[in-house]
Scaffold this active site. Structure first.
Site, PDB file in Angstrom:
ATOM      1  N   CYS A   2       0.829  -1.199   0.000  1.00 18.91           N
ATOM      2  CA  CYS A   2       0.000   0.000   0.000  1.00 18.91           C
ATOM      3  C   CYS A   2       0.866   1.253   0.000  1.00 18.91           C
ATOM      4  O   CYS A   2       1.828   1.362   0.739  1.00 18.91           O
ATOM      5  CB  CYS A   2      -0.956   0.073   1.181  1.00 18.91           C
ATOM      6  SG  CYS A   2      -2.178  -1.210   1.179  1.00 18.91           S
ATOM      7  N   ARG A  27       6.229  -0.640  -4.305  1.00 25.53           N
ATOM      8  CA  ARG A  27       5.884  -1.207  -3.007  1.00 25.53           C
ATOM      9  C   ARG A  27       4.966  -2.416  -3.150  1.00 25.53           C
ATOM     10  O   ARG A  27       4.827  -3.206  -2.212  1.00 25.53           O
ATOM     11  CB  ARG A  27       5.192  -0.156  -2.147  1.00 25.53           C
ATOM     12  CG  ARG A  27       6.094   1.006  -1.775  1.00 25.53           C
ATOM     13  CD  ARG A  27       5.308   2.124  -1.145  1.00 25.53           C
ATOM     14  NE  ARG A  27       4.719   1.753   0.122  1.00 25.53           N
ATOM     15  CZ  ARG A  27       5.320   1.854   1.298  1.00 25.53           C
ATOM     16  NH1 ARG A  27       6.549   2.318   1.361  1.00 25.53           N
ATOM     17  NH2 ARG A  27       4.721   1.504   2.403  1.00 25.53           N
ATOM     18  N   ASN A 101      -2.934   2.812   4.991  1.00 28.65           N
ATOM     19  CA  ASN A 101      -1.955   1.733   4.856  1.00 28.65           C
ATOM     20  C   ASN A 101      -1.817   1.091   6.218  1.00 28.65           C
ATOM     21  O   ASN A 101      -1.633   1.794   7.208  1.00 28.65           O
ATOM     22  CB  ASN A 101      -0.605   2.319   4.397  1.00 28.65           C
ATOM     23  CG  ASN A 101       0.509   1.280   4.397  1.00 28.65           C
ATOM     24  OD1 ASN A 101       0.244   0.084   4.375  1.00 28.65           O
ATOM     25  ND2 ASN A 101       1.742   1.736   4.427  1.00 28.65           N
ATOM     26  N   GLY A 102      -1.933  -0.225   6.281  1.00 25.94           N
ATOM     27  CA  GLY A 102      -1.819  -0.918   7.565  1.00 25.94           C
ATOM     28  C   GLY A 102      -3.022  -1.810   7.774  1.00 25.94           C
ATOM     29  O   GLY A 102      -3.713  -2.170   6.809  1.00 25.94           O
ATOM     30  N   GLU A 481      20.535 -16.647  -0.413  1.00 28.92           N
ATOM     31  CA  GLU A 481      20.120 -15.429  -1.115  1.00 28.92           C
ATOM     32  C   GLU A 481      20.022 -15.671  -2.629  1.00 28.92           C
ATOM     33  O   GLU A 481      19.088 -15.208  -3.281  1.00 28.92           O
ATOM     34  CB  GLU A 481      21.116 -14.297  -0.797  1.00 28.92           C
ATOM     35  CG  GLU A 481      20.877 -12.999  -1.529  1.00 28.92           C
ATOM     36  CD  GLU A 481      19.500 -12.375  -1.283  1.00 28.92           C
ATOM     37  OE1 GLU A 481      18.739 -12.889  -0.461  1.00 28.92           O
ATOM     38  OE2 GLU A 481      19.197 -11.376  -1.958  1.00 28.92           O
ATOM     39  N   LYS A 485      16.655 -15.068  -4.809  1.00 27.45           N
ATOM     40  CA  LYS A 485      16.684 -14.102  -5.918  1.00 27.45           C
ATOM     41  C   LYS A 485      16.087 -14.730  -7.161  1.00 27.45           C
ATOM     42  O   LYS A 485      15.268 -14.145  -7.839  1.00 27.45           O
ATOM     43  CB  LYS A 485      18.152 -13.719  -6.154  1.00 27.45           C
ATOM     44  CG  LYS A 485      18.494 -12.353  -6.510  1.00 27.45           C
ATOM     45  CD  LYS A 485      18.319 -11.256  -5.504  1.00 27.45           C
ATOM     46  CE  LYS A 485      17.149 -11.289  -4.648  1.00 27.45           C
ATOM     47  NZ  LYS A 485      17.042 -10.500  -3.500  1.00 27.45           N
ATOM     48  N   GLU A 488      12.128 -15.622  -6.721  1.00 26.57           N
ATOM     49  CA  GLU A 488      11.141 -14.555  -6.565  1.00 26.57           C
ATOM     50  C   GLU A 488      10.913 -13.771  -7.854  1.00 26.57           C
ATOM     51  O   GLU A 488       9.836 -13.236  -8.060  1.00 26.57           O
ATOM     52  CB  GLU A 488      11.512 -13.610  -5.422  1.00 26.57           C
ATOM     53  CG  GLU A 488      12.735 -12.760  -5.671  1.00 26.57           C
ATOM     54  CD  GLU A 488      13.048 -11.815  -4.514  1.00 26.57           C
ATOM     55  OE1 GLU A 488      12.127 -11.344  -3.847  1.00 26.57           O
ATOM     56  OE2 GLU A 488      14.245 -11.564  -4.297  1.00 26.57           O
ATOM     57  N   HIS A 504      21.468 -36.629   2.428  1.00 20.74           N
ATOM     58  CA  HIS A 504      20.569 -37.083   3.502  1.00 20.74           C
ATOM     59  C   HIS A 504      19.114 -37.023   3.057  1.00 20.74           C
ATOM     60  O   HIS A 504      18.231 -36.881   3.893  1.00 20.74           O
ATOM     61  CB  HIS A 504      20.820 -36.263   4.774  1.00 20.74           C
ATOM     62  CG  HIS A 504      22.201 -36.451   5.295  1.00 20.74           C
ATOM     63  ND1 HIS A 504      22.596 -37.595   5.958  1.00 20.74           N
ATOM     64  CD2 HIS A 504      23.303 -35.671   5.205  1.00 20.74           C
ATOM     65  CE1 HIS A 504      23.885 -37.499   6.265  1.00 20.74           C
ATOM     66  NE2 HIS A 504      24.341 -36.339   5.815  1.00 20.74           N
ATOM     67  N   LYS A 603       7.322  -4.619  -1.910  1.00 24.18           N
ATOM     68  CA  LYS A 603       8.678  -4.242  -1.508  1.00 24.18           C
ATOM     69  C   LYS A 603       8.803  -4.149  -0.001  1.00 24.18           C
ATOM     70  O   LYS A 603       9.793  -4.560   0.587  1.00 24.18           O
ATOM     71  CB  LYS A 603       9.030  -2.896  -2.155  1.00 24.18           C
ATOM     72  CG  LYS A 603      10.404  -2.362  -1.798  1.00 24.18           C
ATOM     73  CD  LYS A 603      11.493  -3.189  -2.432  1.00 24.18           C
ATOM     74  CE  LYS A 603      12.887  -2.680  -2.122  1.00 24.18           C
ATOM     75  NZ  LYS A 603      13.901  -3.722  -2.391  1.00 24.18           N
TER      76      LYS A 603
END
Ligand code: F6R
Length: 608
Positions: A2, A27, A101-102, A481, A485, A488, A504, A603
């Site tokens: 948002c 975002r 937002n929230g 990481e 990357k 996503e 294993h 984001k």
């Protein structure tokens, strides 16, 4: 998640609000809307899907005349991403429009109460209770209605409000969700983050939780939760609008990968003075450090992966137990954290809900907290006892790159600083490590230059439906990481595996043609990794290795090789991640993915 914008001044608000929302697109969102107040009337427009739908629908904002308004990009939580659920929400009499937002946690009971009083709800959102509460409490005094409304809300909220009876006035409210005020000349703004403001003003006011503000073109007045006027400092944003633009690159992600040498320089250089490490205002004396029994690093996603790298480096150098744990687990676990624990919290945005909650939990248990954060003035930065900024500049692509590498760089500096203070390393090793850290910007550039063939390798491997990243020690930490990357942004399933763990169980999944990316830059364990490469090759896997420049043995083992320049063994994750960021980028590009805004992602994850 948002995005909120607000503008009041003498220019047309519609186009300005849309431009602000465009800057907040990164975002993450799935619908958008604006409301503009003019001549005692509020006009609103909303659209689901891409922001361009709203631009088309409103003729780039021209259909909503007026010089004062609010805008919103919504990332659906309560209710599907429909036009009805999109913000702004308007009161039935059209006097109020609200963006939020929230999450309003007590919305269900408020909704029931308001329905009992005859208010009709049109959407499934939690936000709609806010506009009805304003309507309910408004008797001509806007400030009083806002205060009464806010006193009824539990949860996290940044709110933007316009009222048809108050021409040219905006209300901004902040509680546990980001909101920043922009101070212009004859115009005022608010936004969820500074990227939406810097095109107009670099003078900003950071609201604290519980504060609210009235904005008119010539004046911003900030109040505490009791309605008392308070003096706020105007801060100057250090970067300009170009930093938040693509600068000729096709995607923000590629630009941000390429910016890493510069970002690392900004994170490192000011902290090295005459060969010593100077950590801004952070004072960790030898005595304080000796009283630390344990270090806990906590964060989410890639920031957690930076913490995993930090764990190896710090424990190795300082000889203190160091753990890394995802914040969403730590916060609900009754962890053994007390005054003898140093908690390091890592966050690019500084607004990640789980990270903030974990930080609060650790503080409540008496731990000293140190934050590694990129966004100045963010919630994490404000809450922590000490802050080390990463100075990476604005990161717009959803998938972090320079955010991550600068976090690891700052963790490395901190580890070396602590190790020397604790006298766990001598002057000579200290000097070597400082030299290594100082070489990171140039080594990172070399990592970019060495791998011009990465696009070609992406073409070769982009059709894999599932793959594995394997490594040991710091290579393994970097695998975490690298795997995130890739998955996503390209939506290809991948897993990071400690190479020794493969046999294993997971080796059952290795079959003919399966791609295994083997990180072999941590040279002390190179031979062990070669054994793991042989194991997967024997089962038909294709191996793409990441090896240190000059390692000739790797050609006999791997099908293809990416290179990282030689560096101190403790710093390899920063250089070896670079070709893998590029690999993820080019694979996603081959697969036609929306690289800067991957599906379902935001984001800044401001809800848990
Ligand atoms: C992945 C990514 C996320 C973030 C995570 C934490 O590329 O960017 O995994 O690292 O959401 O975000 P911050 O660092 O803002 O707390």
């Amino acid at each position: 998640m948002c995005g909120i914008v607000g503008f009041t001044g003498s220019q047309d608000a519609g186009p300005l609000l849309l431009e602000g929302l465009k800057r907040l697109e990164y975002r993450g969102y799935d619908s958008a809307g604006i409301a503009v107040q003019s001549g005692g009337v509020i006009r609103a427009a909303k659209a689901s899907g891409h922001l361009r739908n709203l631009c088309e629908q409103t003729h780039d904002g021209a259909d909503l005349p007026g010089v004062c308004g609010i805008g919103h990009t919504r990332w659906a939580t309560h209710g599907a991403p429909t036009v009805t659920n999109a913000h702004p929400h308007l009161s039935d009499d059209g006097v109020f429009a609200v963006v939020h937002n929230g999450i309003i946690e007590n919305y269900a009971e408020l909704r029931e109460e308001l329905q009992g009083r005859g208010f009709v709800f049109h959407s499934e959102t939690d936000t709609e209770v806010v506009v009805h509460l304003l309507d309910c409490y408004y008797k001509g005094d806007l400030k009083a209605a806002v205060m009464k409304t806010v006193s009824r809300l539990n949860g996290s909220y940044a709110l933007g409000v316009v009222c048809a009876d108050h021409p040219g006035e905006l209300i901004a409210v902040k509680s546990a969700s980001p909101l920043i005020l922009g101070v212009g000349v004859g115009e005022s703004f608010f936004a969820s983050d500074v990227t939406a403001l810097v095109g107009h003003t670099r003078n900003v006011i950071y609201l604290e939780d519980g504060e609210f503000a009235s904005l008119t073109p010539d004046r911003i007045t900030v109040f505490d939760c009791a309605g008392r006027e308070i003096n706020k400092t105007i801060s100057r944003v250090v970067w300009d609008v170009e930093a938040a633009e693509k600068g000729g690159y096709e995607h923000f992600m590629l630009k941000e990968i390429m910016e890493q040498p510069r970002a690392l320089k900004a994170a490192i250089e000011p902290r090295i003075k005459d060969g010593r490490i100077v950590l801004d205002g952070v004072e960790l004396t030898a005595e304080q450090l000796r009283n630390i029994r344990r270090v806990v690093i906590t964060a989410c996603g890639s920031a957690y992966h930076a913490g995993c790298v930090g764990r190896y480096i710090m424990e190795e150098l300082c000889r203190i137990p160091v753990e890394a744990e995802v914040a969403s687990e730590l916060r609900y676990r009754n962890p053994l954290i007390g005054q003898d624990t140093l908690v390091i919290v890592i966050s690019q945005s500084g607004e990640t809900a789980d990270t903030i909650a974990a930080l609060k939990e650790c503080k409540a248990r008496g731990a000293r907290t140190l934050a590694i954060v990129n966004v100045v003035g963010s919630t994490v930065a404000k809450l922590a006892d000490d802050v080390l900024y990463t100075w990476a500049g604005p990161e717009i692509a959803v998938a972090t790159t320079k955010g991550y590498t600068t976090q690891v760089a700052v963790l490395s500096l901190l580890s070396v600083y602590m190790a020397r203070k604790l006298e766990r390393i001598g002057e000579e090793r200290f000097g070597e490590l400082v030299k290594g850290i100082c070489s990171l910007p140039e080594r990172c550039q070399r990592a970019i230059d060495l791998n011009t063939h990465v696009g070609y390798l992406a073409k070769r491997y982009h059709n894999n439906s599932s793959l594995f990243f394997i490594g040991r020690n710091l290579d393994y930490a970097a695998c975490l990481e690298a795997s995130l990357k890739l998955k996503e942004i390209s939506y290809i399933h991948s897993e990071a595996y400690a190479a020794g763990e493969l046999k294993h169980g997971t080796i059952a999944l290795i079959d003919e043609g399966r791609l295994v990316v083997a990180l072999c830059c941590y040279e002390a364990l190179f031979d062990k990794l070669v054994s793991n490469i042989k194991e997967v090759k024997a089962r038909g896997a294709k191996v793409l290795a990441v090896a240190q420049e000059g390692n000739r043995h790797i050609f006999a083992e791997a099908d293809d090789v990416l290179f990282a320049p030689a560096i101190d063994p403790l710093l390899v994750p920063i250089t070896e991640i670079v070709p893998l960021q590029l690999f993820a980028y080019y694979v996603a590009k081959e697969n036609g993915c929306d690289i800067d805004k991957p599906k379902n992602l935001a984001k800044s994850v401001t809800v848990e």
